[in-house]
Design an enzyme around this catalytic site. Structure first.
Site, PDB file in Angstrom:
ATOM      1  N   LYS A 157     133.962   4.100 -37.021  1.00  0.00           N
ATOM      2  CA  LYS A 157     134.697   3.101 -37.807  1.00  0.00           C
ATOM      3  C   LYS A 157     134.025   2.997 -39.179  1.00  0.00           C
ATOM      4  CE  LYS A 157     135.423  -0.553 -39.257  1.00  0.00           C
ATOM      5  NZ  LYS A 157     135.629  -0.696 -40.728  1.00  0.00           N
TER       6      LYS A 157
ATOM      7  N   GLU B  64     121.142  -1.404 -38.606  1.00  0.00           N
ATOM      8  CA  GLU B  64     120.499  -0.978 -39.865  1.00  0.00           C
ATOM      9  C   GLU B  64     121.082  -1.870 -40.946  1.00  0.00           C
ATOM     10  OE1 GLU B  64     118.184   1.314 -40.236  1.00  0.00           O
ATOM     11  OE2 GLU B  64     118.235   1.967 -38.154  1.00  0.00           O
TER      12      GLU B  64
ATOM     13  N   CYS C  31     120.621   0.462 -49.923  1.00  0.00           N
ATOM     14  CA  CYS C  31     119.932  -0.523 -49.069  1.00  0.00           C
ATOM     15  C   CYS C  31     118.445  -0.598 -49.380  1.00  0.00           C
ATOM     16  CB  CYS C  31     120.163  -0.190 -47.599  1.00  0.00           C
ATOM     17  SG  CYS C  31     119.704   1.494 -47.195  1.00  0.00           S
TER      18      CYS C  31
ATOM     19  N   GLU D  44     120.148 -10.236 -51.091  1.00  0.00           N
ATOM     20  CA  GLU D  44     120.449  -8.870 -51.520  1.00  0.00           C
ATOM     21  C   GLU D  44     121.692  -8.929 -52.425  1.00  0.00           C
ATOM     22  OE1 GLU D  44     122.221  -6.321 -48.569  1.00  0.00           O
ATOM     23  OE2 GLU D  44     120.860  -4.699 -49.081  1.00  0.00           O
TER      24      GLU D  44
HETATM   25  P1  NAD Z   1     129.521  -4.891 -44.231  1.00  0.00           P
HETATM   26  O1  NAD Z   1     128.624  -5.532 -43.252  1.00  0.00           O
HETATM   27  O2  NAD Z   1     130.459  -5.736 -44.995  1.00  0.00           O
HETATM   28  O3  NAD Z   1     130.433  -3.786 -43.511  1.00  0.00           O
HETATM   29  C1  NAD Z   1     129.869  -2.690 -42.821  1.00  0.00           C
HETATM   30  C2  NAD Z   1     130.869  -2.205 -41.791  1.00  0.00           C
HETATM   31  O4  NAD Z   1     131.072  -3.223 -40.819  1.00  0.00           O
HETATM   32  C3  NAD Z   1     132.251  -1.877 -42.347  1.00  0.00           C
HETATM   33  O5  NAD Z   1     132.744  -0.741 -41.688  1.00  0.00           O
HETATM   34  C4  NAD Z   1     133.063  -3.112 -41.959  1.00  0.00           C
HETATM   35  O6  NAD Z   1     134.446  -2.849 -41.826  1.00  0.00           O
HETATM   36  C5  NAD Z   1     132.457  -3.418 -40.611  1.00  0.00           C
HETATM   37  N1  NAD Z   1     132.630  -4.809 -40.134  1.00  0.00           N
HETATM   38  C6  NAD Z   1     132.815  -5.936 -40.858  1.00  0.00           C
HETATM   39  N2  NAD Z   1     132.905  -7.004 -40.030  1.00  0.00           N
HETATM   40  C7  NAD Z   1     132.778  -6.553 -38.764  1.00  0.00           C
HETATM   41  C8  NAD Z   1     132.784  -7.169 -37.473  1.00  0.00           C
HETATM   42  N3  NAD Z   1     132.934  -8.465 -37.319  1.00  0.00           N
HETATM   43  N4  NAD Z   1     132.622  -6.387 -36.389  1.00  0.00           N
HETATM   44  C9  NAD Z   1     132.467  -5.060 -36.509  1.00  0.00           C
HETATM   45  N5  NAD Z   1     132.446  -4.413 -37.707  1.00  0.00           N
HETATM   46  C10 NAD Z   1     132.600  -5.156 -38.829  1.00  0.00           C
HETATM   47  O7  NAD Z   1     128.577  -4.042 -45.188  1.00  0.00           O
HETATM   48  P2  NAD Z   1     129.002  -3.246 -46.493  1.00  0.00           P
HETATM   49  O8  NAD Z   1     129.262  -4.239 -47.573  1.00  0.00           O
HETATM   50  O9  NAD Z   1     130.027  -2.235 -46.145  1.00  0.00           O
HETATM   51  O10 NAD Z   1     127.656  -2.420 -46.800  1.00  0.00           O
HETATM   52  C11 NAD Z   1     126.621  -2.898 -47.568  1.00  0.00           C
HETATM   53  C12 NAD Z   1     125.461  -3.328 -46.695  1.00  0.00           C
HETATM   54  O11 NAD Z   1     125.002  -2.245 -45.900  1.00  0.00           O
HETATM   55  C13 NAD Z   1     124.261  -3.765 -47.493  1.00  0.00           C
HETATM   56  O12 NAD Z   1     123.730  -4.942 -46.934  1.00  0.00           O
HETATM   57  C14 NAD Z   1     123.272  -2.628 -47.317  1.00  0.00           C
HETATM   58  O13 NAD Z   1     121.923  -2.984 -47.467  1.00  0.00           O
HETATM   59  C15 NAD Z   1     123.581  -2.194 -45.926  1.00  0.00           C
HETATM   60  N6  NAD Z   1     123.095  -0.819 -45.686  1.00  0.00           N
HETATM   61  C16 NAD Z   1     121.982  -0.650 -44.901  1.00  0.00           C
HETATM   62  C17 NAD Z   1     121.478   0.635 -44.699  1.00  0.00           C
HETATM   63  C18 NAD Z   1     120.246   0.871 -43.865  1.00  0.00           C
HETATM   64  O14 NAD Z   1     119.911   2.024 -43.623  1.00  0.00           O
HETATM   65  N7  NAD Z   1     119.546  -0.154 -43.418  1.00  0.00           N
HETATM   66  C19 NAD Z   1     122.123   1.727 -45.287  1.00  0.00           C
HETATM   67  C20 NAD Z   1     123.256   1.517 -46.063  1.00  0.00           C
HETATM   68  C21 NAD Z   1     123.732   0.228 -46.255  1.00  0.00           C
END
Ligand code: NAD
Length: 512
Positions: free
Chosen positions: A175, A250, A284, A384
């Protein structure tokens, strides 16, 4: 216009509801494609298909060597299709084409690395020192794994999950972020064409908040591996608790980049720019918190500001561009609000901080921004912002020990613990500080490099799992102990065991 479809039960199809979502090119805000928007009914179908494949299909019963061979073919194919994939990624993310090409190289390395792990033995024999007993530890796939990924490194984040999960023999439900579906969709086609059992791969596109609970609460899903924001991670962890499924998270980071006065300053300053402004700060592990020794503050910050003003922001396909746009209008507004609030809270804006006009106004661009004289009371220091925003904090002290202690305290003063760096010419101090920083990756006199062989992940609220390296594969394996008694005998624990033995003996002699 292309419509990206879901992939469920070995078939590409529209969503059951027929709903779709337009996907923007963030660098000029035009719609560049439309994608099917999955509903809960589609998620249910995907779970049922993945469960069926895991319980009675073929993929998990193929040899690990066979699965490794397929991963290697996938790696080769991704490199062959690099241009196409990099273009798709650029259109979805607004990141520079050059960076997207490098991302494809990194993705291919991840598939190659896990292909090599096919030859690494995961089992072991245990010697319990009991006659007639053979005891061994074996690994098995976890089962149906839901893999949820963010928009900032769409294909790379997917590869960190897909490659080990498939090598281990799991059935996966992918997803990707609703904002960036293209390259994950492309990857699914490549996986199938290069030999992965189609029934072992499901693809759902669309908003996570809508279909998320169906996926994370289902008793037919064994594991959720999630990369994304802290709040979403908390929601997923809670909703997975009802079925006690395995959850790997993550999450975000608020990563300190610590510079001591004895550091190689040209290198430290140059890397401080890459640390925070690469991919417009939407990383991230971005080094968004500069923690610099007070005595060199002016020298470091003046040079950073001079260089930050020169960073070429613009058209992601122009090879002269150094950084592209942010992902969306909404995200840019969030970043800008953090900057404005920081100023209200007492930070000094040194450069950037304004939404661009002119040529850049069509897209969601934001200039490299530096906020000086920051502290933990400011939202932009502890949250962040996930944009091109550097906050500057300083440390001082009367002795070397005190300065070191103060730097560590500031760098650890965050709920996150993903990554950080320390810059110093003193090798023993570098090691001491690295060991005391509570972050999952520490760079000494460097920032950002990573390799697929080395584990990646967060401490504290940056997450609870590890991707990459052998641990990244172990996440997708169950461990089973098989105890085999080759000389079964009456245990003799309970009082009538002698009778049982005699009865068994009579029965045996009767048989003879
Ligand atoms: P997000 O949490 O908004 O979304 C991530 C994913 O989760 C998307 O596919 C979204 O559709 C899905 N999602 C949203 N609500 C959900 C729910 N209730 N249940 C299941 N899935 C759901 O994050 P984003 O804005 O897409 O990404 C940015 C974030 O990702 C930042 O906080 C960044 O630090 C983090 N990130 C972390 C790493 C790491 O390795 N630790 C790497 C890349 C990004």
């Amino acid at each position: 216009m292309t419509i990206l479809q879901l992939f469920i039960d070995s078939t590409f199809s529209d969503s059951e509801s027929g709903n779709t979502r337009d996907i923007e090119y963030p660098a000029d805000s035009t719609i560049h494609l439309t994608a099917a928007e999955a509903s809960s009914a589609d998620a249910e179908r995907a779970i049922a298909a993945a469960r069926r494949e895991f319980d009675s299909g073929q993929w998990r019963h193929t040899t690990v060597a066979h699965r490794g061979d397929i991963l290697r073919k996938v790696a080769r194919r991704l490199l062959k299709d690099k241009e196409t994939i990099a273009r798709l990624e650029t259109f979805d993310t607004g990141k520079t084409y050059a960076e997207c090409e490098m991302d494809v190289d990194d993705v291919a390395s991840v598939f190659s690395y896990y292909a090599d792990q096919a030859t690494a033995s995961n089992g072991r024999v245990v010697d319990p020192s009991v006659p007639g007993i053979s005891s061994k530890i074996v690994t098995e796939p976890v089962g149906v794994c839901v893999l949820i990924t963010p928009w900032n490194y769409p294909l790379l984040q997917a590869s960190w999950k897909v490659a080990p999960a498939l090598l281990a023999g799991n059935s996966i439900i992918l997803k990707p972020s609703e904002l960036t579906p293209s390259t994950t969709h492309y990857l699914v086609k490549v996986l199938i064409e290069e030999g992965v059992e189609p029934a072992a791969v499901q693809l759902l596109l669309g908003a996570g908040a809508d279909i998320g609970p169906t996926l994370t609460e289902s008793p037919d899903v064994d594991m959720v591996s999630f990369t994304g924001g802290l709040e979403t991670g908390r929601t997923i962890m809670k909703s997975a608790a009802g079925t006690v499924k395995r959850v790997a998270l993550e999450l975000g980071g608020k990563n300190p980049n610590v510079i001591f006065a004895d550091a190689d300053l040209p290198a430290a300053i140059d890397n401080a720019l890459t640390a925070v402004f690469l991919d417009s700060g939407q990383v991230c592990s971005a080094g968004a918190r500069l923690v610099v020794e007070e005595s060199i503050h002016d020298k470091v910050v003046d040079e950073l500001v001079r260089r930050a003003r020169e960073i070429r922001v613009g058209d992601p396909f122009d090879s002269a561009t150094e950084t592209g746009s942010l992902i969306s209008s909404e995200h840019r507004q969030k970043v800008h609000t953090y900057v404005e609030r920081a100023r209200e809270q007492g930070a000094t804006l040194l450069c950037g901080g304004e939404i661009p006009e002119g040529d850049l106004a069509k897209g969601y661009f934001y200039p490299p921004t530096i906020l000086d004289r920051c502290d933990q009371s400011m939202d932009c220091v502890h949250d962040e912002s996930f944009g091109p925003v550097l906050t500057v904090e300083t440390f001082s002290g009367d002795s070397d020990e005190e300065r070191e202690k103060n730097a560590i305290a500031i760098a650890n003063d965050t709920i996150y613990g993903l990554a950080g760096a320390v810059w110093t010419a003193d090798a023993s101090r570098a090691e001491r500080v690295a060991r005391q920083l509570r972050h999952g990756t520490i760079w000494i006199n460097d920032y950002h490099p990573y390799v697929p062989h080395a584990e990646w992940g967060g401490m504290k609220q940056s997450g609870n799992g590890r991707e990459l390296g052998p641990t990244g594969l172990a996440e997708y394996l169950e461990i089973k102990h098989i105890w085999h008694n080759t000389q079964p005998a009456v245990a003799g624990w309970f009082a009538n065991s002698e009778d049982a033995s005699a009865t068994a003996g009579e029965a045996n002699s009767g048989d003879n």
